[in-house]
Design an enzyme around this catalytic site. Structure first.
Site, PDB file in Angstrom:
ATOM      1  N   HIS A 202      12.633  23.825 -60.683  1.00 16.94           N
ATOM      2  CA  HIS A 202      11.125  23.523 -60.378  1.00 16.94           C
ATOM      3  C   HIS A 202      10.653  25.044 -60.066  1.00 16.94           C
ATOM      4  CE1 HIS A 202      12.080  22.543 -56.485  1.00 16.94           C
ATOM      5  NE2 HIS A 202      11.248  22.919 -56.314  1.00 16.94           N
TER       6      HIS A 202
HETATM    7  C1  UD1 Z   1       6.014  22.933 -54.237  1.00 13.33           C
HETATM    8  C2  UD1 Z   1       6.295  23.905 -53.131  1.00 13.33           C
HETATM    9  C3  UD1 Z   1       7.759  24.250 -53.331  1.00 13.33           C
HETATM   10  C4  UD1 Z   1       8.638  23.190 -53.175  1.00 13.33           C
HETATM   11  C5  UD1 Z   1       8.057  21.767 -54.483  1.00 13.33           C
HETATM   12  C6  UD1 Z   1       8.963  20.755 -54.069  1.00 13.33           C
HETATM   13  C7  UD1 Z   1       4.409  25.396 -52.231  1.00 13.33           C
HETATM   14  C8  UD1 Z   1       3.994  26.828 -52.586  1.00 13.33           C
HETATM   15  N1  UD1 Z   1       5.671  25.028 -53.308  1.00 13.33           N
HETATM   16  O1  UD1 Z   1       6.062  23.205 -55.510  1.00 13.33           O
HETATM   17  O2  UD1 Z   1       8.004  25.003 -52.298  1.00 13.33           O
HETATM   18  O3  UD1 Z   1      10.064  23.241 -53.467  1.00 13.33           O
HETATM   19  O4  UD1 Z   1       6.814  21.744 -54.110  1.00 13.33           O
HETATM   20  O5  UD1 Z   1       8.611  19.776 -55.196  1.00 13.33           O
HETATM   21  O6  UD1 Z   1       4.058  24.687 -51.588  1.00 13.33           O
HETATM   22  N2  UD1 Z   1       1.744  18.239 -59.931  1.00 13.33           N
HETATM   23  C9  UD1 Z   1       1.739  17.071 -60.571  1.00 13.33           C
HETATM   24  N3  UD1 Z   1       1.846  16.106 -59.608  1.00 13.33           N
HETATM   25  C10 UD1 Z   1       1.890  16.124 -58.389  1.00 13.33           C
HETATM   26  C11 UD1 Z   1       2.357  17.362 -57.697  1.00 13.33           C
HETATM   27  C12 UD1 Z   1       2.266  18.516 -58.730  1.00 13.33           C
HETATM   28  O7  UD1 Z   1       1.398  17.192 -61.703  1.00 13.33           O
HETATM   29  O8  UD1 Z   1       2.172  14.919 -57.805  1.00 13.33           O
HETATM   30  C13 UD1 Z   1       1.462  19.455 -60.897  1.00 13.33           C
HETATM   31  C14 UD1 Z   1       0.291  20.156 -60.493  1.00 13.33           C
HETATM   32  O9  UD1 Z   1      -0.515  20.410 -61.599  1.00 13.33           O
HETATM   33  C15 UD1 Z   1       0.583  21.748 -59.970  1.00 13.33           C
HETATM   34  C16 UD1 Z   1       2.083  21.835 -60.282  1.00 13.33           C
HETATM   35  O10 UD1 Z   1       2.634  20.382 -60.587  1.00 13.33           O
HETATM   36  O11 UD1 Z   1      -0.118  22.426 -60.987  1.00 13.33           O
HETATM   37  C17 UD1 Z   1       2.924  22.605 -59.031  1.00 13.33           C
HETATM   38  O12 UD1 Z   1       2.413  21.731 -57.996  1.00 13.33           O
HETATM   39  P1  UD1 Z   1       2.513  22.565 -56.461  1.00 13.33           P
HETATM   40  O13 UD1 Z   1       2.512  21.582 -55.348  1.00 13.33           O
HETATM   41  O14 UD1 Z   1       1.403  23.427 -56.359  1.00 13.33           O
HETATM   42  O15 UD1 Z   1       3.754  23.327 -56.361  1.00 13.33           O
HETATM   43  P2  UD1 Z   1       5.159  22.892 -56.770  1.00 13.33           P
HETATM   44  O16 UD1 Z   1       5.985  23.710 -57.828  1.00 13.33           O
HETATM   45  O17 UD1 Z   1       5.345  21.326 -56.889  1.00 13.33           O
HETATM   46  N1  UDP Z   2      14.312  14.121 -55.142  1.00 21.44           N
HETATM   47  C1  UDP Z   2      14.087  12.875 -55.407  1.00 21.44           C
HETATM   48  N2  UDP Z   2      13.593  12.667 -56.756  1.00 21.44           N
HETATM   49  C2  UDP Z   2      13.887  13.584 -57.869  1.00 21.44           C
HETATM   50  C3  UDP Z   2      14.340  14.906 -57.421  1.00 21.44           C
HETATM   51  C4  UDP Z   2      14.560  15.396 -55.950  1.00 21.44           C
HETATM   52  O1  UDP Z   2      13.858  12.139 -54.813  1.00 21.44           O
HETATM   53  O2  UDP Z   2      13.544  13.257 -58.786  1.00 21.44           O
HETATM   54  C5  UDP Z   2      14.595  14.561 -53.724  1.00 21.44           C
HETATM   55  C6  UDP Z   2      16.026  15.231 -53.431  1.00 21.44           C
HETATM   56  O3  UDP Z   2      17.003  14.354 -52.984  1.00 21.44           O
HETATM   57  C7  UDP Z   2      15.814  15.945 -52.099  1.00 21.44           C
HETATM   58  C8  UDP Z   2      14.408  16.478 -52.348  1.00 21.44           C
HETATM   59  O4  UDP Z   2      13.544  15.502 -53.373  1.00 21.44           O
HETATM   60  O5  UDP Z   2      15.781  15.112 -50.902  1.00 21.44           O
HETATM   61  C9  UDP Z   2      14.216  17.909 -52.825  1.00 21.44           C
HETATM   62  O6  UDP Z   2      12.668  18.162 -53.104  1.00 21.44           O
HETATM   63  P1  UDP Z   2      12.482  19.297 -54.012  1.00 21.44           P
HETATM   64  O7  UDP Z   2      13.716  19.706 -54.974  1.00 21.44           O
HETATM   65  O8  UDP Z   2      11.140  18.988 -54.855  1.00 21.44           O
HETATM   66  O9  UDP Z   2      12.035  20.518 -53.241  1.00 21.44           O
HETATM   67  P2  UDP Z   2      12.686  21.835 -52.373  1.00 21.44           P
HETATM   68  O10 UDP Z   2      13.743  21.228 -51.731  1.00 21.44           O
HETATM   69  O11 UDP Z   2      13.228  22.551 -53.631  1.00 21.44           O
HETATM   70  O12 UDP Z   2      11.585  22.314 -51.469  1.00 21.44           O
END
Ligand code: UD1
Ligand code: UDP
Length: 372
Positions: A202
């Site tokens: 991601h």
């Molecule tokens: C965010 C965090 C990242 C973390 C990740 C974990 C920041 C800058 N980034 O990235 O550090 O590793 O979460 O998963 O804070 N979206 C959905 N449904 C949701 C959430 C998001 O559809 O429930 C979509 C939105 O359209 C959005 C995109 O995913 O545009 C990205 O979401 P965003 O929270 O901006 O960043 P992540 O890539 O999720």
């Molecule tokens: N995780 C989860 N379901 C998924 C993918 C990840 O529960 O489908 C959990 C994973 O076990 C870990 C956390 O989400 O505890 C990590 O989050 P993510 O990878 O979204 O963010 P990051 O750690 O990169 O910020």
């Protein structure tokens, strides 16, 4: 004493759960604010249910946006909430936009901030999280680090050593607690029945540029000829994959929706190999002793490579394939568990925060315990 916790995105929930539980044991008054950065049921609600996190007292419902828009929206919606709550300490988690936004609001209001997972550095400012980490640590009053590299990074940035507490890894607290339940997870489909590699991607650096994403998934196509791939797809990645023309997953690649914490822990436990760019998953695989190949050039969690099972493979196709083959042929790197990743980090945080409060406010410990 009154503590206000701020969570917003998936990786916050498994960090906050044990900290909230530890403060509860001391009878501390707590308020929970969800910024709404993540909002899908499988990116948010399911974690509250599975991890026993109480319903948020406030949901700011900010949703998605550019970095500036999301950060600004969280700040302006959070400010009146924290002013009205008037907590003694605000606890923020990890490195997402919600973390920095809340810390910045509190710093201007002179409300003490505790940062859980302080001190991590990738030294790569192309990662938005690196900016969030550096700034949150500059603003925080109590810095809770998971490992020694965190302490050293903070000291190098001029942060007063008296504010730094090495407590261990709260994410591992949650893992230790829920591992028995994860071992009991069964699935209606046949996912656990034959060997598979578990994949998550991601990071914007891997999925936002169509050419890079195309190259990564074509490498997965090649790998899938040697082992089945199970790939729970993050919403950011799902959108990018949908707009990528000309690729349909091969028969041996199972794309599924993101899964709950217990299901994902079970998927890690049964995997032959994990391929990821997640921060938290590098740590969980290290604890579980599962081989992990990280599709990044750097990591803010170096102990997972020096002590744990993690190997950085960058974005190079041949490196990923050769490291995967090493695992599949039974020559995976062996790893150990870093110090203080013992399931007790959140208790150490609660004790330190209570002592800091008593020192500042000057009331006996029992009074602090009873709340104000
Ligand atoms: C965010 C965090 C990242 C973390 C990740 C974990 C920041 C800058 N980034 O990235 O550090 O590793 O979460 O998963 O804070 N979206 C959905 N449904 C949701 C959430 C998001 O559809 O429930 C979509 C939105 O359209 C959005 C995109 O995913 O545009 C990205 O979401 P965003 O929270 O901006 O960043 P992540 O890539 O999720
Ligand atoms: N995780 C989860 N379901 C998924 C993918 C990840 O529960 O489908 C959990 C994973 O076990 C870990 C956390 O989400 O505890 C990590 O989050 P993510 O990878 O979204 O963010 P990051 O750690 O990169 O910020």
């Amino acid at each position: 004493m009154h503590i206000l916790h701020v969570v917003g995105a998936r990786p916050n929930f498994m960090k906050a759960a044990p900290v909230i539980a530890a403060f509860r044991e001391y009878g501390v008054r707590q308020t929970l604010v969800h910024t709404g950065q993540h909002y899908d049921a499988f990116m948010s609600d399911i974690f509250f249910q599975q991890l026993g996190i109480p319903e948020p007292d406030f949901n700011l419902a900010v949703g998605a946006g550019s970095h500036a828009a999301q950060t600004a929206e969280i700040m302006s919606r959070f400010e009146p909430v924290v002013i009205a709550a008037n907590p003694d300490l605000v606890v923020v988690y990890g490195d997402v936009n919600s973390t920095l936004s809340a810390a910045l609001v509190c710093a201007k209001l002179r409300i003490p901030v505790g940062h859980v997972e302080a001190g991590l550095r990738s030294f790569d400012r192309d990662m938005p999280e690196e900016i969030n980490r550096i700034l949150t640590d500059q603003l925080a009053d109590l810095l809770f680090t998971p490992s020694e590299d965190g302490d050293l990074n903070l000291l190098r940035e001029g942060i007063d050593g008296q504010k730094i507490y090495r407590v261990g890894n709260v994410m591992i607290d949650t893992l230790v607690k829920l591992l028995p339940a994860a071992k009991r997870v069964t699935r209606a489909d046949d996912v656990f029945e034959s060997p598979y590699a578990l994949v998550t991607l991601h990071r914007p650096s891997n999925v936002d540029d169509p050419a890079t994403l195309d190259s990564v998934i074509r490498t997965l196509d090649t790998l899938s000829r040697e082992i089945r791939i199970v790939f729970p797809v993050h919403p950011r990645t799902r959108k990018q994959l949908e707009s990528l023309r000309g690729w349909t997953p091969g028969r041996n690649i199972q794309l599924i929706d993101p899964v709950g914490y217990l299901e994902f822990l079970a998927l890690q436990l049964h995997a032959v190999l994990v391929v990821t760019d997640s921060g938290g998953i590098q740590e969980e695989t290290t604890y579980l002793g599962v081989p992990c190949l990280t599709v990044r050039n750097n990591t803010e969690r170096p102990v997972t490579t020096t002590i744990g099972t993690n190997v950085l493979v960058g974005q190079d196709r041949e490196t990923l394939l050769s490291e995967a083959r090493r695992v599949l042929s039974g020559r995976a790197k062996k790893g150990g568990i870093p110090p203080l990743w013992d399931g007790r980090a959140a208790h150490r945080i609660a004790q330190i925060a209570l002592c800091a409060y008593v020192e500042r406010v000057g009331v006996p410990f029992e009074v602090a315990r009873a709340g104000r």
